[in-house]
Motif scaffolding. Structure first.
Motif, PDB file in Angstrom:
ATOM      1  N   SER A 193       0.812  -1.222   0.000  1.00  0.00           N
ATOM      2  CA  SER A 193       0.000   0.000   0.000  1.00  0.00           C
ATOM      3  C   SER A 193       0.845   1.273   0.000  1.00  0.00           C
ATOM      4  CB  SER A 193      -0.949  -0.006   1.204  1.00  0.00           C
ATOM      5  OG  SER A 193      -0.208  -0.029   2.425  1.00  0.00           O
ATOM      6  N   ILE A 194       1.965   1.282   0.698  1.00  0.00           N
ATOM      7  CA  ILE A 194       2.806   2.489   0.731  1.00  0.00           C
ATOM      8  C   ILE A 194       3.401   2.747  -0.651  1.00  0.00           C
ATOM      9  CG2 ILE A 194       4.871   3.551   1.725  1.00  0.00           C
ATOM     10  CD1 ILE A 194       4.369   1.943   4.266  1.00  0.00           C
ATOM     11  N   ALA A 229       9.421  -4.203   3.829  1.00  0.00           N
ATOM     12  CA  ALA A 229      10.744  -3.801   3.351  1.00  0.00           C
ATOM     13  C   ALA A 229      10.993  -2.325   3.647  1.00  0.00           C
ATOM     14  CB  ALA A 229      10.870  -4.073   1.855  1.00  0.00           C
ATOM     15  N   LEU A 230       9.973  -1.501   3.455  1.00  0.00           N
ATOM     16  CA  LEU A 230      10.102  -0.072   3.746  1.00  0.00           C
ATOM     17  C   LEU A 230      10.216   0.178   5.250  1.00  0.00           C
ATOM     18  CD1 LEU A 230       7.511   1.212   1.139  1.00  0.00           C
ATOM     19  CD2 LEU A 230       9.939   1.804   1.186  1.00  0.00           C
ATOM     20  N   ALA A 231       9.462  -0.606   6.038  1.00  0.00           N
ATOM     21  CA  ALA A 231       9.503  -0.426   7.493  1.00  0.00           C
ATOM     22  C   ALA A 231      10.885  -0.705   8.045  1.00  0.00           C
ATOM     23  CB  ALA A 231       8.472  -1.327   8.164  1.00  0.00           C
ATOM     24  N   ASP A 232      11.595  -1.669   7.444  1.00  0.00           N
ATOM     25  CA  ASP A 232      12.949  -1.985   7.898  1.00  0.00           C
ATOM     26  C   ASP A 232      13.907  -0.807   7.721  1.00  0.00           C
ATOM     27  OD1 ASP A 232      12.172  -4.502   8.632  1.00  0.00           O
ATOM     28  OD2 ASP A 232      12.891  -5.485   6.805  1.00  0.00           O
ATOM     29  N   SER A 233      13.546   0.113   6.827  1.00  0.00           N
ATOM     30  CA  SER A 233      14.370   1.304   6.611  1.00  0.00           C
ATOM     31  C   SER A 233      13.760   2.536   7.247  1.00  0.00           C
ATOM     32  CB  SER A 233      14.565   1.541   5.111  1.00  0.00           C
ATOM     33  OG  SER A 233      15.349   0.525   4.541  1.00  0.00           O
ATOM     34  N   GLY A 234      12.770   2.347   8.114  1.00  0.00           N
ATOM     35  CA  GLY A 234      12.218   3.455   8.882  1.00  0.00           C
ATOM     36  C   GLY A 234      11.000   4.125   8.288  1.00  0.00           C
ATOM     37  N   SER A 236       7.271   3.657   8.034  1.00  0.00           N
ATOM     38  CA  SER A 236       6.107   2.892   8.482  1.00  0.00           C
ATOM     39  C   SER A 236       4.822   3.366   7.829  1.00  0.00           C
ATOM     40  CB  SER A 236       5.967   2.982  10.008  1.00  0.00           C
ATOM     41  OG  SER A 236       5.827   4.339  10.423  1.00  0.00           O
ATOM     42  N   SER A 237       4.881   4.432   7.068  1.00  0.00           N
ATOM     43  CA  SER A 237       3.698   4.957   6.394  1.00  0.00           C
ATOM     44  C   SER A 237       4.132   5.718   5.152  1.00  0.00           C
ATOM     45  CB  SER A 237       2.919   5.894   7.313  1.00  0.00           C
ATOM     46  OG  SER A 237       3.704   7.066   7.582  1.00  0.00           O
ATOM     47  N   TYR A 238       3.154   6.024   4.292  1.00  0.00           N
ATOM     48  CA  TYR A 238       3.486   6.837   3.123  1.00  0.00           C
ATOM     49  C   TYR A 238       3.965   8.219   3.558  1.00  0.00           C
ATOM     50  CZ  TYR A 238       3.062   9.924  -0.817  1.00  0.00           C
ATOM     51  OH  TYR A 238       3.344  10.866  -1.768  1.00  0.00           O
ATOM     52  N   ALA A 239       3.379   8.743   4.637  1.00  0.00           N
ATOM     53  CA  ALA A 239       3.797  10.069   5.121  1.00  0.00           C
ATOM     54  C   ALA A 239       5.288  10.083   5.447  1.00  0.00           C
ATOM     55  CB  ALA A 239       2.969  10.458   6.346  1.00  0.00           C
ATOM     56  N   ASP A 240       5.790   8.988   6.016  1.00  0.00           N
ATOM     57  CA  ASP A 240       7.221   8.900   6.318  1.00  0.00           C
ATOM     58  C   ASP A 240       8.044   8.943   5.028  1.00  0.00           C
ATOM     59  OD1 ASP A 240       6.654   8.657   9.010  1.00  0.00           O
ATOM     60  OD2 ASP A 240       6.771   6.466   9.011  1.00  0.00           O
ATOM     61  N   ALA A 336      14.313  -5.512   0.390  1.00  0.00           N
ATOM     62  CA  ALA A 336      14.696  -4.356   1.202  1.00  0.00           C
ATOM     63  C   ALA A 336      14.544  -3.093   0.369  1.00  0.00           C
ATOM     64  CB  ALA A 336      16.125  -4.504   1.714  1.00  0.00           C
ATOM     65  N   HIS A 337      14.678  -1.971   1.029  1.00  0.00           N
ATOM     66  CA  HIS A 337      14.533  -0.663   0.388  1.00  0.00           C
ATOM     67  C   HIS A 337      15.830  -0.254  -0.301  1.00  0.00           C
ATOM     68  CE1 HIS A 337      13.580   3.557  -0.139  1.00  0.00           C
ATOM     69  NE2 HIS A 337      14.601   3.902   0.601  1.00  0.00           N
TER      70      HIS A 337
END
Length: 567
Positions: A193-194, A229-234, A236-240, A336-337
């Motif tokens: 989704s992100i 994969a995105l969360a592992d690089s910090g 946690s949301s599209y806003a991030d 991963a990202h």
């Protein structure tokens, strides 16, 4: 659409198909040759297996087509496979089925070329189906038995049945084409989704939701990043993600870093994993930016490179969840990202004798010399070194030359050189090498060699191309370095690349400037040496210096042990 409905991923086993299949018990796959029937005639001969598929050909008015002269490959589902497909799609009888659905089914099982299992090498078959989508084959291992499987959907139970107008492969199921675009497939999966939101804000969602009628423009390839994969690089949301990358506050702007991030994950063309690993780099939608590819221990890895002696770890493309075919291309899953890496132009001091094949030989590398010989023009001995075949087969050799006492290599960097026999027409007519990764920018190209003359009259004048572009200056393996100060030598396109102290300032070790080249993309490049006049075996290439035009061209120099010297 479930993952089972998507095309079966390329596996390393497919790259080693013959070896692996031979090594284990497998289903019997026979080569059958018929004398007088075409595809339709063969189906008629075996109604117990193919009467339903044969009926579909009649209902879709394609029987005459597949019974005529031509060169086709038909993946023919058996009656039980057709029955299972009908049950899954709630089709009570073939007569009641939608004719367009049946037509699409037939087109998806026919290729306009004769394809045997020998072509099942990189997963994706070399030509698309008549439906317009590609089929992907894999090797399935179960209970000690191996078999070919197509599109994750059906197993080949009998292959290579040669008929008058092509080839038949018998399937135990029906192949179902993709019905969604890349954008719709990713949107249907909440775990992306992100990434999908980023596709929408950058405008790439609409691009990836388009099926161009022009097949030369239709196909795209996406490397998607899941939420985990995105969360592992910090993130946690599209806003991030937007806060980190949207430098202009407008992701749809081509100069916004979020737009660049998404563009860097999209490529033109349909590239399944088998296609991706066939090239060391691939251009992306982000102008002048490429991703690099390596195959390491069965893993397909993006952007694992070494710059200035430091290895930058790459990102693995997950085989199981990649190779997802869509109506307009294919998408893969990155574990991963990763993002575009902007680097300033950086000098590359390339020791050409440190190549993969010799470094794997600890008894040879920086210990002794070794010669490789090509037996035929088709032989491929090295991953990153190649040469044009000379008419004298005995001179089609390459030597890693090492010695601490030889007059040639005793002052060479690491006491080794690549010995390149050259000369028209008997000896190799060109030598080509693939460089380490070079950051895009304008560079001066220096050829560093240990001068040698087989006789007093020997001459070995050469020109150089970089990625096919001819450099304006030549160099000669038999020329001594001129005398003069560093400034005087640089002014005429020469330099001393070896350390002058405590060793003699030996003019036999020379570096000649052959030109300036602008690398448009950051990737590995091709440098080719082409003889113009003369012929000899003893041409010793030590290094190639590729230095940004605005940096010091003289220093560092290099000592015998390979260390840099800045005075």
């Amino acid at each position: 659409m479930t993952r089972k409905d998507l095309i079966y991923p390329v596996t390393l086993a497919l790259l080693l198909t013959s070896a692996l299949i031979t090594a284990c018990k497998k289903n019997e796959i026979k080569m059958t040759t018929t004398e007088d029937v075409n595809i339709v005639g063969y189906l008629d001969k075996y109604p117990d297996s193919f009467s339903m598929f044969r009926q579909i050909l009649d209902l879709t008015e394609t029987s005459a087509f597949l019974n005529a002269y031509g060169a086709y490959t038909c993946f023919a589902p058996t009656n039980s496979g057709v029955q299972a497909w009908m049950a899954k799609n709630n089709i009570a009888s073939l007569e009641a089925a939608d004719v367009d659905l049946l037509k699409n089914m037939v087109q998806f099982h026919v290729l306009t070329d004769t394809i045997t299992t020998a072509a099942f090498k990189d997963g994706k078959l070399p030509v698309p189906t008549m439906f317009g989508q590609y089929l992907v084959t894999g090797v399935n291992f179960e209970g000690g038995v191996s078999s070919y499987i197509v599109n994750r959907q059906a197993e080949i139970t009998q292959s290579n049945i040669r008929v008058g107008n092509g080839m038949i492969h018998q399937l135990n199921g029906v192949l179902v084409p993709s019905s969604l675009t890349i954008a719709k497939q990713l949107e249907a999966r909440p775990e992306y989704s992100i990434f999908v939101q980023a596709l929408k804000t950058t405008g790439f969602y609409e691009v990836l939701n388009t099926v161009d009628a022009d097949t030369s423009k239709r196909w795209m390839t996406v490397v998607a990043e899941s939420n985990s994969a995105l969360a592992d690089s910090g993130f946690s949301s599209y806003a991030d993600l937007e806060a980190r990358y949207s430098t202009l506050g407008d992701p749809s702007n081509v100069n916004d870093s979020l737009h660049m991030y998404i563009a860097y994950h999209i490529m033109s063309g349909v590239k399944f994993l088998g296609d991706i690993i066939s090239s060391p780099s691939h251009e992306t939608f982000q102008p002048q930016e490429v991703i690099s590819i390596q195959l390491v221990n069965q893993n397909v890895i993006v952007n694992e490179n070494e710059f200035n002696g430091i290895i930058e770890k790459g990102v693995v493309l997950n085989r199981v969840s990649s190779d997802n075919a869509a109506t307009n291309g294919v998408w893969h899953n990155a574990e991963a990202h990763y993002s575009v890496k902007y680097r300033p132009p950086t000098a590359v001091y390339w020791n050409v004798s440190s190549f993969e094949e010799v470094m794997k030989l600890p008894a040879v590398y920086q210990k002794s010399s070794l010669t490789w010989r090509r037996q035929t023009e088709a032989d491929k001995l090295f991953k990153d070194i190649d040469w044009g075949w000379g008419s004298n087969a005995g001179t089609n050799i390459f030597t890693y030359s090492y010695s601490t006492t030889s007059s040639i290599t005793r002052y060479a960097v690491n006491n080794d050189c690549n010995q390149l026999p050259m000369g028209l027409p008997a000896r190799p007519v060109w030598w080509e090498m693939t460089t380490p990764p070079i950051v895009k920018g304008r560079y001066k190209i220096w050829m560093c060699y240990a001068r040698s003359k087989q006789s007093s009259s020997s001459n070995m004048l050469c020109q150089v191309t970089v990625n096919g572009e001819l450099m304006p200056r030549t160099f000669n393996f038999t020329d001594l370095r001129p005398k003069g100060s560093d400034a005087e030598l640089e002014a005429i396109g020469w330099k001393q690349y070896t350390e002058p102290r405590p060793y003699p300032s030996d003019s036999n070790y020379a570096a000649k400037l052959v030109g300036i080249y602008e690398f448009k993309t950051t990737q590995r490049q091709k440098i080719r040496i082409i003889p113009i006049s003369g012929t000899q075996n003893n041409n010793f290439l030590d290094m190639i210096h590729i230095i940004p035009v605005d940096e010091d061209q003289i220093l560092p120099r290099f000592s015998i042990d390979g260390s840099k010297v800045y005075n």
